[in-house]
Enzyme design. Structure first.
Site, mmCIF file in Angstrom:
data_model
loop_
_atom_site.group_PDB
_atom_site.id
_atom_site.type_symbol
_atom_site.label_atom_id
_atom_site.label_comp_id
_atom_site.label_asym_id
_atom_site.label_seq_id
_atom_site.Cartn_x
_atom_site.Cartn_y
_atom_site.Cartn_z
ATOM 1 N N CYS A 9 4.213 -6.275 -7.151
ATOM 2 C CA CYS A 9 4.456 -7.617 -7.139
ATOM 3 C C CYS A 9 3.170 -8.419 -6.912
ATOM 4 O O CYS A 9 2.019 -7.713 -6.823
ATOM 5 C CB CYS A 9 5.467 -7.891 -5.836
ATOM 6 S SG CYS A 9 4.657 -7.494 -4.414
ATOM 7 N N CYS A 38 1.239 -7.068 -3.664
ATOM 8 C CA CYS A 38 0.458 -5.726 -3.974
ATOM 9 C C CYS A 38 -0.631 -5.952 -5.011
ATOM 10 O O CYS A 38 -1.518 -5.146 -4.885
ATOM 11 C CB CYS A 38 1.643 -4.624 -4.407
ATOM 12 S SG CYS A 38 2.867 -4.455 -3.055
ATOM 13 N N GLU A 96 2.882 0.333 -2.679
ATOM 14 C CA GLU A 96 1.460 0.310 -2.944
ATOM 15 C C GLU A 96 0.626 0.044 -1.640
ATOM 16 O O GLU A 96 -0.574 0.478 -1.510
ATOM 17 C CB GLU A 96 1.200 -0.914 -3.793
ATOM 18 C CG GLU A 96 1.932 -0.789 -5.181
ATOM 19 C CD GLU A 96 3.369 -1.465 -5.255
ATOM 20 O OE1 GLU A 96 3.707 -1.686 -6.265
ATOM 21 O OE2 GLU A 96 3.971 -1.622 -4.256
#
Length: 151
Positions: free
Chosen positions: A81, A84, A53
């Site tokens: 996560c 990101c 990402e």
């Protein structure tokens, strides 16, 4: 249209798989055109921030000439996560399409939901489950093979 761009994210994930990285891929799209691409490279380049990402956001910012990504959609094979998710909010990505949930570290609705926190300055529209089976299979296959070779 979402499936078409998720297939592009899966192509990125395969690049990670080929270099023994966790196979996660992402693309960023604006006006029907891919403007950013990324795949996991944190093991290869020894950098904890090189998630798919973040790499895709960096690529899109470079290609579009600014750090804000209004009107953009990110397609990613696995739920982002916390790092990101924060980057998505910071970059002002409008929409996030996720292949499969991450029930251990997912920060877009599974474990927590950073991208839709009311007290942040931007919220991201989120959709789960586009090509979920393909995205899940790729990650499961990677870890199955990893365990097999460690024995």
């Amino acid at each position: 249209m979402d499936e078409t761009f998720m297939r592009e994210a899966l192509k990125e994930a395969l690049k990670a798989y080929e270099i023994n990285e966790v196979p996660i891929g992402a693309v960023i799209v604006r006006n029907g055109e891919v403007v950013g691409r990324g795949f996991n490279q944190k093991e290869t380049l020894k950098d904890a921030t090189l998630h798919a990402e973040v790499t895709a956001i960096r690529d899109a910012c470079r290609n579009l000439g600014g750090w804000r990504l209004p009107g953009c959609t990110m397609y990613v094979t696995l739920e982002p996560c916390a790092m990101c998710a924060g980057a998505l909010v910071n970059a002002r990505v409008e929409r996030l399409v996720i292949g499969t949930r991450d029930l251990k570290t997912g920060a877009c609705g599974s474990v927590m939901n950073i991208v839709q926190m009311d007290n942040l300055n931007h919220q991201v529209e989120v959709e789960f489950g586009v090509l979920e089976e393909e995205c899940t299979s790729l990650i499961k296959d990677f870890f199955l093979n990893l365990r097999k070779y460690k024995k």
